[in-house]
Design an enzyme around this catalytic site. Structure first.
Site, PDB file in Angstrom:
ATOM      1  N   HIS A  99       1.117  -1.373  -0.356  1.00  0.00           N
ATOM      2  CA  HIS A  99       0.139  -0.009   0.037  1.00  0.00           C
ATOM      3  C   HIS A  99       0.871   1.148  -0.128  1.00  0.00           C
ATOM      4  O   HIS A  99       1.464   1.364   0.834  1.00  0.00           O
ATOM      5  CB  HIS A  99      -0.943   0.324   1.502  1.00  0.00           C
ATOM      6  CG  HIS A  99      -2.377   1.189   0.915  1.00  0.00           C
ATOM      7  ND1 HIS A  99      -1.691   2.027   1.064  1.00  0.00           N
ATOM      8  CD2 HIS A  99      -3.680   1.226   0.758  1.00  0.00           C
ATOM      9  CE1 HIS A  99      -2.888   2.832   1.236  1.00  0.00           C
ATOM     10  NE2 HIS A  99      -3.202   1.972   1.121  1.00  0.00           N
TER      11      HIS A  99
ATOM     12  N   ARG B 253      -6.432  11.145  -0.372  1.00  0.00           N
ATOM     13  CA  ARG B 253      -5.739  11.612  -1.698  1.00  0.00           C
ATOM     14  C   ARG B 253      -7.399  11.531  -2.514  1.00  0.00           C
ATOM     15  O   ARG B 253      -7.332  12.331  -3.440  1.00  0.00           O
ATOM     16  CB  ARG B 253      -4.584  10.477  -2.277  1.00  0.00           C
ATOM     17  CG  ARG B 253      -3.822  10.275  -1.803  1.00  0.00           C
ATOM     18  CD  ARG B 253      -3.086   9.725  -2.118  1.00  0.00           C
ATOM     19  NE  ARG B 253      -3.364   8.320  -1.411  1.00  0.00           N
ATOM     20  CZ  ARG B 253      -2.714   6.960  -1.827  1.00  0.00           C
ATOM     21  NH1 ARG B 253      -2.703   7.390  -3.487  1.00  0.00           N
ATOM     22  NH2 ARG B 253      -2.811   6.214  -1.137  1.00  0.00           N
TER      23      ARG B 253
END
Lengths: 578, 242
Positions: free
Chosen positions: A331, A351
């Site tokens: 990740h 994000r």
């Protein structure tokens, strides 16, 4: 902790965080004008991934020399364990008087193991769960995101199946992918009937959202603690079944088979009492989870303390085929500081809402929503190649995720509303996500591959079934978010049912034995494998030079005695026990 | 030069680097943990500790993986606690309400003396006494909400003078609330039936017979549900896969 200071960071994070603040207004203005950092071309993407993604690092892989998969190229840390000696106290040969007898023995007490135990016990089998730590201590309970199920009118298991295949670059075993998708709705209904709480509308309809790579919204959640809620409910259901016995702190160190080649139980090692124990069983379920704590290439991990690839080691020695283990999921944004959260995930959603990735000068270096493997490569490139990372006091490294931008872009209160769990958690420890950026670095998250199975969890050894992260094929080379929680339940329950059935159909169990190891031991000797290398390692040997969960440059972390992790097992004392 | 502090773990004195978590600091001086370590991220409750600071009288509770070392800490690990657990099968007797059933399973909640020790020690800062009161008043919904992020470390149960097994009572409250009070998902029965239907099997069969190229084409042509579409409202143009 500097709880009262407005800037909670120690040096050198503190000065770098000021640079992030200094560039924020300009970056905000650009974001408002819709000017995003340019995305990479497909050729650039490929080049960055090949040069910097951990799966592609040449020095990090080697060819297996021993066993059924000899010739396959795997991460060094894993290859070293697959080609290692059994613990010396394990007797090679028949074990005529096992310590315990069960219908179904389940190795692993996480989500898959507990679901299998419930299914087998409900079918009437006498079940023993042997687990490394406490029951429930697993990657399952750490899962935040959710569970994918195709249950909406615009969705279907076939649509889900298509997403699984595409997400895995068309490398999945289609039979397993179909099984996963098709069993989804009934599995979700089962959870609801167990009283598990879901995010719902007042009408009872479940709230849903997209995950990376999904064409329909099918991510169901329980706040940001979906795995914890799931594990608590599974355990509570299991506790109500009197025919389940849990053996905590007793991981398996070897599988047992009988003279007919059927699975016949396992040898366990009691971590606290430091003695071996054998359990004979008519059927055995391997549900030991993943490998994050091997810290491939020295990467931090989001995984539980016990995720050390034990099941892969046992299965490989027993001659079972493994697949896709060269592909592991990193990740891109694991937490790099503070230490107490190192390796844990900062969800992509930050994000998605506008948080940018910045180097130590406060400058952007990659579009925030490139695919996971590209973002991972970009962060490593920025830190290692250009030395633009921020060094943490504990020897790790990271780049900034500028979270305060979210409130500036979407209005005050957005961060608190969208991330209540994370916000509260950090706020209590003096880090205000509305004001402070977070330091992030890629973290080893998921073992995509594993033991080859059939849709009922069956393996090439009759009576041995497997389920969950230890298996491979369902997701192919890449898993989509939300499919792991579904997988452990679908295949856990299938394996449990199949194990119970196999146990009932096995009238007479032969003498359990570790005799199946003999061929493998000869191969180890022929290959000249270091006699001091034992597996499974059971727990990572932290201490001394190794700072848990942090990036260690240049390969295997070392224990206080200077042995790399994976060689020797400080928790295991050879000679103790029978 | 790393600053060092002195702590005592399980009665043994250790000089450990300052600024680290207790778990990392103790591992840095060579300690290997078997019991009392779990997720290493503060969500599993395996590494609960009781501790005191120097001459302070207060007993504090924390998690080994989350607490940062401080001079003079005296630490006792609490790997397990024999909290009472009621046996139950999630059913209700006729006429029995879910909230009454939870009180019947855990009558201890009515003995709460409201000392607040449970809420004071909770390492994830839940209002434990608050949710015990809610269970007592029959408010399972409130108790489910307040106890939702419980990591089951059992520190509250260990400190309770009224001997209430709060984590287990909260678990029962959440499950009985989830099963008997929250409305069932109206769309789920239909989805289960569709998943098991002949039509779905035929559609799977059709896709499974496709060539790799055809499958890729189908994948690339997927229609993506808009993120802001309310559930159950949007439908794709091509409904052949539904």
């Amino acid at each position: 902790m500097d709880r009262d200071l407005p800037n909670p960071f120690p040096e050198p994070l503190r000065s770098s965080a000021r640079l992030v603040e200094a560039t924020r207004d300009q970056r905000l203005a650009r974001s408002r004008r819709g000017e995003a950092f340019p995305t990479l071309s497909l050729a650039e993407r490929q080049a960055w991934v090949e040069d910097f993604h951990p799966d592609h690092q040449e020095g990090g892989r080697r060819e297996l020399r021993v066993g059924g998969a000899a010739g396959t190229v795997l991460p060094v840390e894993l290859a070293d364990l697959l080609e290692a000696w059994p613990h010396p106290a394990v007797r090679i040969g028949p074990i005529p008087e096992p310590d315990l007898i069960a219908d179904v023995l389940i190795l692993g007490g996480g989500g898959a193991g507990t679901a299998a135990a419930i299914a087998a016990a409900e079918a009437g089998a006498k079940v023993v769960i042997a687990t490394k730590l406490r029951q429930g201590d697993s990657n399952t309970l750490m899962a935040e995101g959710g569970i994918q199920v195709a249950d909406q009118e615009c969705d279907s298991p076939v649509q889900h199946f298509l997403d699984i295949l595409g997400g895995g670059h068309f490398s999945s075993d289609p039979e397993l992918a179909q099984t996963l998708a098709a069993d989804g709705p009934a599995t979700l209904q089962w959870l609801e009937e167990l009283g598990m709480l879901f995010d719902k509308y007042p009408t009872g309809r479940m709230k849903i959202r997209h995950g990376g790579g999904t064409s329909r919204k099918r991510m169901h959640s329980a706040g940001d603690v979906t795995g914890l809620e799931l594990m608590r409910v599974l355990q509570d259901r299991g506790a109500a079944l009197e025919n389940i016995t849990v053996l905590p702190f007793q991981p398996a160190v070897e599988l047992l088979t009988d003279e007919a080649g059927r699975a016949a139980g396992a040898v366990l090692y009691h971590l606290v009492q430091k003695r071996l124990r054998s359990v004979a069983a008519r059927a055995t379920v391997l549900a030991t989870g993943g490998l994050g704590r091997l810290h491939l290439r020295g990467f931090p991990t989001s995984n539980h303390y016990g995720a050390t690839a034990d099941g892969l080691v046992l299965a490989y020695r027993a001659g079972l085929p493994l697949r896709d283990l060269q592909h592991n999921q990193y990740h891109p944004t694991g937490i790099a500081w503070p230490e107490r959260k190192v390796g844990l995930l900062i969800t992509e959603k930050f994000r998605g809402l506008g948080a940018q990735l910045l180097n130590r000068h406060g400058d952007e270096f990659v579009h925030p929503l490139e695919p996971r493997d590209v973002t991972t490569a970009a962060i490593i490139r920025e830190c290692r190649e250009y030395a633009n990372g921020v060094a943490t006091g504990e020897g790790g490294m990271g780049v900034w995720l500028d979270i305060p931008l979210i409130d500036l872009l979407h209005g005050v209160g957005t961060i608190e509303r969208e991330f209540p769990g994370r916000f509260k958690e950090f706020h209590h420890k003096g880090l205000d996500l509305r004001v402070h950026p977070l330091l992030a670095y890629p973290t080893l998250h998921y073992q995509n591959g594993g033991v080859v199975i059939a849709p009922d969890g069956g393996t090439d050894i009759p009576g041995l079934l497997a389920a969950g992260e230890v298996t491979g094929g369902t997701h192919g080379r890449n898993r989509l978010m939300g499919n792991a929680l579904l997988e452990i339940l679908v295949f856990g329950r299938r394996a449990g049912r199949a194990a119970a059935e196999f146990a009932f159909n096995t009238k007479e169990l032969g003498v359990p034995s570790t005799g199946h190891l003999e061929v493998f031991l000869e191969q180890l000797a022929t290959a000249g494998v270091d006699k001091s290398r034992f597996a499974p390692i059971l727990l990572p040997s932290y201490g001394g030079n190794l700072k848990p969960g942090q990036a260690v440059p240049g390969g295997s972390p070392a224990s206080p005695r200077g042995e790399p992790v994976g060689r020797g097992a400080p928790v295991f004392e050879p000679g103790a026990g029978s | 030069m790393t600053a060092m502090v002195t702590i005592h773990y399980d009665q043994e004195r250790h000089r450990v680097p300052a600024g680290r978590t207790l778990l990392a600091a103790l591992e840095a001086v060579g300690m290997v943990f078997v019991r009392g370590v779990g997720c290493r991220g503060g969500v599993c409750g395996a590494c609960t500790i009781l501790y005191r600071l120097g001459q302070e009288t207060d007993l504090r509770v924390g998690l080994l993986c989350q607490e940062v070392v401080a001079e003079g800490m005296e630490i006792l690990p609490l790997p397990w606690f024999p909290q009472r657990k009621a046996r139950h099968d999630m059913t209700l007797d006729s006429g029995e309400s879910p909230d009454f059933r939870v009180i019947n399973l855990y009558p201890e909640v009515t003995r709460c003396i409201m000392c607040g020790e449970c809420s004071r020690v909770c390492p994830v800062e839940l209002d434990v006494m608050g949710y015990v009161g809610m269970i007592k008043r029959g408010d399972l919904k409130g108790a489910a909400r307040e106890s939702f992020t419980c990591i089951q470390c059992q520190a509250c149960a260990m400190r309770c003078p009224a001997r209430i097994p709060q984590p287990n009572a909260a678990l029962a409250a959440r499950r009985y609330h989830g099963l008997h009070q929250v409305r069932r998902a109206d769309h789920l029965a239909g989805a289960v039936a569709r998943a098991a239907s002949e039509k779905m099997k035929l559609t799977f069969r059709r896709l499974r017979r496709m060539s790799a190229e055809e499958l890729r084409m189908l994948y690339q042509r997927r229609e993506v549900e808009p993120a802001d579409a309310p559930p159950g409202t949007w439908l794709p143009q091509d409904e052949s896969l539904l």
